[in-house]
Every structure is written in C-alpha cells, then in structure tokens.
Write a protein that holds these residues in place. Structure first.
Motif, mmCIF file in Angstrom:
data_model
loop_
_atom_site.group_PDB
_atom_site.id
_atom_site.type_symbol
_atom_site.label_atom_id
_atom_site.label_comp_id
_atom_site.label_asym_id
_atom_site.label_seq_id
_atom_site.Cartn_x
_atom_site.Cartn_y
_atom_site.Cartn_z
ATOM 1 N N SER A 237 0.846 -1.192 0.000
ATOM 2 C CA SER A 237 0.000 0.000 0.000
ATOM 3 C C SER A 237 0.878 1.237 0.000
ATOM 4 O O SER A 237 2.025 1.198 0.450
ATOM 5 C CB SER A 237 -0.909 -0.010 1.244
ATOM 6 N N GLU A 238 0.360 2.344 -0.524
ATOM 7 C CA GLU A 238 1.104 3.595 -0.505
ATOM 8 C C GLU A 238 0.140 4.769 -0.447
ATOM 9 O O GLU A 238 -1.027 4.655 -0.824
ATOM 10 C CB GLU A 238 2.006 3.713 -1.734
ATOM 11 N N ALA A 239 0.627 5.883 0.071
ATOM 12 C CA ALA A 239 -0.186 7.092 0.175
ATOM 13 C C ALA A 239 0.719 8.301 -0.011
ATOM 14 O O ALA A 239 1.932 8.239 0.235
ATOM 15 C CB ALA A 239 -0.891 7.157 1.527
ATOM 16 N N SER A 240 0.128 9.395 -0.443
ATOM 17 C CA SER A 240 0.902 10.621 -0.711
ATOM 18 C C SER A 240 1.283 11.321 0.587
ATOM 19 O O SER A 240 0.536 11.296 1.569
ATOM 20 C CB SER A 240 0.084 11.574 -1.583
ATOM 21 N N ILE A 241 2.448 11.947 0.573
ATOM 22 C CA ILE A 241 2.905 12.767 1.693
ATOM 23 C C ILE A 241 2.564 14.221 1.371
ATOM 24 O O ILE A 241 2.835 14.692 0.263
ATOM 25 C CB ILE A 241 4.420 12.608 1.899
ATOM 26 N N PRO A 242 1.978 14.960 2.306
ATOM 27 C CA PRO A 242 1.656 16.370 2.033
ATOM 28 C C PRO A 242 2.896 17.159 1.622
ATOM 29 O O PRO A 242 4.002 16.890 2.097
ATOM 30 C CB PRO A 242 1.106 16.861 3.382
ATOM 31 N N GLU A 243 2.722 18.125 0.756
ATOM 32 C CA GLU A 243 3.844 18.887 0.212
ATOM 33 C C GLU A 243 4.632 19.618 1.301
ATOM 34 O O GLU A 243 5.845 19.774 1.197
ATOM 35 C CB GLU A 243 3.330 19.899 -0.817
ATOM 36 N N ASN A 244 3.939 20.060 2.346
ATOM 37 C CA ASN A 244 4.615 20.853 3.373
ATOM 38 C C ASN A 244 5.157 19.993 4.515
ATOM 39 O O ASN A 244 5.610 20.527 5.530
ATOM 40 C CB ASN A 244 3.660 21.909 3.955
ATOM 41 N N ALA A 245 5.133 18.672 4.373
ATOM 42 C CA ALA A 245 5.575 17.786 5.449
ATOM 43 C C ALA A 245 6.984 17.266 5.179
ATOM 44 O O ALA A 245 7.303 16.821 4.073
ATOM 45 C CB ALA A 245 4.607 16.618 5.607
ATOM 46 N N THR A 246 7.823 17.288 6.213
ATOM 47 C CA THR A 246 9.171 16.728 6.154
ATOM 48 C C THR A 246 9.174 15.411 6.914
ATOM 49 O O THR A 246 8.665 15.325 8.033
ATOM 50 C CB THR A 246 10.192 17.687 6.792
ATOM 51 N N VAL A 247 9.785 14.394 6.296
ATOM 52 C CA VAL A 247 9.803 13.066 6.914
ATOM 53 C C VAL A 247 11.219 12.709 7.321
ATOM 54 O O VAL A 247 12.155 12.820 6.520
ATOM 55 C CB VAL A 247 9.260 11.992 5.943
ATOM 56 N N ASN A 248 11.370 12.286 8.567
ATOM 57 C CA ASN A 248 12.653 11.784 9.050
ATOM 58 C C ASN A 248 12.643 10.270 8.926
ATOM 59 O O ASN A 248 11.827 9.585 9.549
ATOM 60 C CB ASN A 248 12.864 12.182 10.508
ATOM 61 N N ALA A 249 13.540 9.736 8.101
ATOM 62 C CA ALA A 249 13.604 8.290 7.882
ATOM 63 C C ALA A 249 15.056 7.866 7.761
ATOM 64 O O ALA A 249 15.915 8.647 7.322
ATOM 65 C CB ALA A 249 12.837 7.898 6.622
ATOM 66 N N ASP A 250 15.341 6.615 8.156
ATOM 67 C CA ASP A 250 16.717 6.113 8.120
ATOM 68 C C ASP A 250 17.272 6.097 6.701
ATOM 69 O O ASP A 250 18.390 6.532 6.447
ATOM 70 C CB ASP A 250 16.774 4.698 8.703
ATOM 71 N N THR A 251 16.499 5.543 5.773
ATOM 72 C CA THR A 251 16.923 5.462 4.373
ATOM 73 C C THR A 251 15.770 5.863 3.471
ATOM 74 O O THR A 251 14.600 5.675 3.815
ATOM 75 C CB THR A 251 17.371 4.035 3.997
ATOM 76 N N LYS A 252 16.115 6.403 2.326
ATOM 77 C CA LYS A 252 15.112 6.730 1.318
ATOM 78 C C LYS A 252 15.072 5.589 0.300
ATOM 79 O O LYS A 252 16.096 4.984 -0.017
ATOM 80 C CB LYS A 252 15.457 8.050 0.631
ATOM 81 N N LYS A 253 13.898 5.327 -0.221
ATOM 82 C CA LYS A 253 13.691 4.217 -1.145
ATOM 83 C C LYS A 253 13.199 4.716 -2.495
ATOM 84 O O LYS A 253 12.743 5.860 -2.637
ATOM 85 C CB LYS A 253 12.679 3.220 -0.570
ATOM 86 N N VAL A 254 13.293 3.843 -3.489
ATOM 87 C CA VAL A 254 12.633 4.058 -4.777
ATOM 88 C C VAL A 254 11.817 2.810 -5.086
ATOM 89 O O VAL A 254 12.127 1.713 -4.611
ATOM 90 C CB VAL A 254 13.639 4.332 -5.915
ATOM 91 N N VAL A 255 10.786 2.992 -5.879
ATOM 92 C CA VAL A 255 9.913 1.885 -6.251
ATOM 93 C C VAL A 255 10.311 1.370 -7.632
ATOM 94 O O VAL A 255 10.439 2.149 -8.578
ATOM 95 C CB VAL A 255 8.435 2.313 -6.259
ATOM 96 N N VAL A 256 10.528 0.073 -7.723
ATOM 97 C CA VAL A 256 10.806 -0.579 -9.007
ATOM 98 C C VAL A 256 9.554 -1.345 -9.417
ATOM 99 O O VAL A 256 9.098 -2.234 -8.693
ATOM 100 C CB VAL A 256 12.010 -1.527 -8.908
ATOM 101 N N THR A 257 9.004 -0.974 -10.580
ATOM 102 C CA THR A 257 7.812 -1.638 -11.099
ATOM 103 C C THR A 257 8.218 -2.637 -12.169
ATOM 104 O O THR A 257 8.858 -2.269 -13.156
ATOM 105 C CB THR A 257 6.829 -0.617 -11.695
ATOM 106 N N LEU A 258 7.882 -3.903 -11.959
ATOM 107 C CA LEU A 258 8.176 -4.964 -12.921
ATOM 108 C C LEU A 258 6.901 -5.295 -13.685
ATOM 109 O O LEU A 258 5.879 -5.645 -13.079
ATOM 110 C CB LEU A 258 8.688 -6.212 -12.201
#
Length: 374
Positions: A237-258
C-alpha cells in the motif's frame, strides 16, 4: 531538664520520620475489569506502570483518557463501543494516551466499533500495540496525533467511511510534538488501501518513521509517498505525503515496477543503489513452461536495462518472457524419459522368451504322449 530535652528531641525525630514516609494509597500493581465501570476504576487506581487485566467482553459508552504508564491486557477479550456514545470535549476516540506521561500498551485485545478512532497517542504520548485487532471505527483505526505509535503485532479490519483509514499520522492544531511511527513486528490489514496515511489538513509539518531490525513489515519513504511493504519489500500500500511535510527516515527508497506480460509487481530498493537480475527474478512468478529472456526499459523490448546504473528515482522494468520449446524426440515423455511400453527388448530378453516357448512346447508334447499311452 535533660530528660525533657531528650524526650523533645526524640519526638521531633519521630515526627520528621513520619512526614518522610510516603502516604499509603489503594493503588495496586494489577487491577481487574469486567465492565465499563470497573475498567475506568481500574485505570484510575492501578499503579503507574501497572497492568489492568480484562476478564470479560466489555462495552464502553465514552472515551477513556490515560495519563500514566500502564498495560491493558485484554486476554483475548473485546472492548466494543456502544451505540449510545457520549462525547467528552470533542474527543470520541475509545482509548487516548495523552501527553508525555501517557504510555499505553494494549496487549491481546480486540477493539470494535466507535465514532472516531480506536486508539490515539496525543502530543508526546506513546501507544504500543501488541497483538491487537482494531475494526469498525468511523474515522480510522489508529491515530498518531503528535504522539508515538509502536506496532508489534496489529491487525486492522476495515476502518473509515468511504475509504479505508488504518493508521493516520497527524498533528492536531494544539499539539506541540511531532508524531512518529515505529514498525517493530507484524502489521496485517483486511484492506490494501491507506494502511498508513499522513493527514493532509495542513497541521502536519514533520514526522518520523522508524523500522527496527526485527520488523516484518516496513513503512518507508519513496519520493513523495509513504509505502507499506511486506517482509520481501513488495509494495502492499502507498499514500501521498503532504507537500509541506518533512519526513525523518533512516533510508530513502525508490519503487521498481516490474511488468511481466499482463502482470505487475512492485518492490522497493534503497535509493542510489544498484540491483541484480537475481533480485528481480526472486520477485517474479513465471507461468509454468515460461522463461525470462531479458529485462528492458521499454514495452517493445528494444533497450536492455543497465544493471550497473544506480536508481535515483522510481523505475519501470519490462520483463520479456517466452514459452519453453520442447525439442525432445517423439519417443520421449514430458520429462525426457522413454515410455516404458516402448522400451526395445534386448537380445537377452528375446532369448528368454524363445526358451520359455520351447519349455512350454516340450511340456505340451509330454502331456500329449502320456494321454496316448493311457
């Protein structure tokens, strides 16, 4: 005179000692509850850091606010919201842990039905969900409202109206702390829609997402989306992050679509990392009798994907497959094994057959001769 002074000194010491002794209360390390009244009393009376043991299914008619550290052990029972619900200062969530002193652990319990959320952590409070099921709440299952949510084992039924709303990350206008979500176990949901969703009301400007080493499911950030995955990094599942929101996360990811023929698989990988064909193959379930011919960047399979390139954004890969051709001889079965009935007889087998016929003929001749002699 000296005795009088001694007595006065001893009396003073006794009074001071009594004043230093903490007052005795009716609080206990463990309290029990089997209805709404005893549940509220148990929460009020239990020691800070204590446990409330649920001993029966309970129906509640109003929200319960907690400003201490405690565990509610449901023992597998259900706490359900009544249709005759009473609002308290606008708060209609079933359980709210409030402010920094509030630390609520819900354990082995089912929360069913209510006009707003099943449970929320508000403004610095912490809620730990350990073998909890939440379903049937009108606004959503869980709300991190400027507080902290830790998922150890959680099942979400359908919560929300119109669309599912599992765990909502938000910050109320009066809250002073930013919310956080810690994934530390297993999260399952009856719906793949909005399992984890940041609110878009303008108040949420910063939040934190953490995944422990022991967690099965992960919540990660990929571009402008918050993504919920399974243990193999497949996107659920996925959902959009509001434009004005900053997220603190250990690593950033990318989505690979097969894209494999008419099927699509989506996985997350670390941003700016390379991937391998073996990794992609492990996420592809081929149809029986088919094989992979290559990985391409276009639907017409004209440009092969470069496995040496680092992925800095979401990427689509087209997987070319073809049917395996069977070039085996006609006298071979599906597995290349010659059919048993078609195995040619060897010379030794022919010799044994002739010998058997000869013995049979001799025996018949002897029997015929005996009959003539009789």
């Amino acid at each position: 005179m000296k005795n009088t002074i001694k007595i006065m000194l001893i009396s003073l010491i006794v009074v001071i000692a009594l004043l230093c002794i903490p007052s005795i209360s009716n609080a206990a390390a463990t309290e029990t509850a089997n209805d709404e009244e005893s549940l509220i009393n148990a929460i009020q009376n239990v020691d800070d850091g204590g446990t409330v043991e649920i001993q029966n299914n309970i129906t509640v008619t109003k929200p319960i606010v907690i400003q201490k550290e405690l565990t509610i052990d449901g023992n597998g029972y259900t706490i359900a919201g009544s249709t005759d619900w009473t609002s308290t200062s606008g708060n209609q969530t079933m359980f709210t842990a409030q402010f920094a002193a509030g630390k609520l652990t819900l354990k082995d319990i089912n929360l069913n039905n209510g006009p707003k959320y099943g449970v929320q952590s508000y403004d610095g409070a912490t809620v730990i969900l350990d073998n909890v099921s939440i379903t049937g709440f009108r606004y959503g299952g869980v709300l991190a409202n400027g507080g902290n949510i830790e998922v150890r084992k959680l099942h979400l039924g359908y919560n929300g109206t119109g669309e599912n709303n599992g765990i909502e990350i938000d910050k109320g206008s009066a809250a002073t702390n930013n919310p956080s979500l810690i994934m530390n176990g297993v999260l399952t949901s009856d719906s793949n829609e909005n399992i984890v969703r940041p609110a878009e009301n303008g108040n949420l400007t910063e939040f934190t997402v953490t995944n422990t080493e022991n967690t099965t499911n992960k919540v990660v950030i990929a571009g402008d989306r918050i993504v919920f995955t399974d243990k193999d990094n497949n996107v659920i599942s996925e959902a959009s992050i509001p434009e004005n929101a900053t997220v603190n996360a250990d690593t950033k990811k990318v989505v690979v679509t097969l894209i494999i023929s008419d099927e699509t698989e989506r996985i997350v990988v670390d941003e700016n990392s390379t991937i391998t064909a073996d990794l992609l193959k492990s996420h592809i379930e081929l149809k029986e009798g088919y094989k992979i011919d290559g990985y391409f960047t276009d639907a017409k399979y004209t440009k092969e994907f470069d496995f040496n390139s680092k992925l800095d954004s979401d990427t689509t890969i087209y997987v070319k497959t073809s049917k395996i051709q069977n070039n085996d001889n006609n006298n071979e079965g599906n597995n290349g094994i010659v059919d048993k009935d078609e195995i040619p007889k060897t010379g030794e087998e022919n010799y044994l057959a002739i010998a058997s016929l000869a013995i049979l003929a001799s025996a018949s001749g002897i029997m015929f001769t005996r009959k003539k002699e009789i």
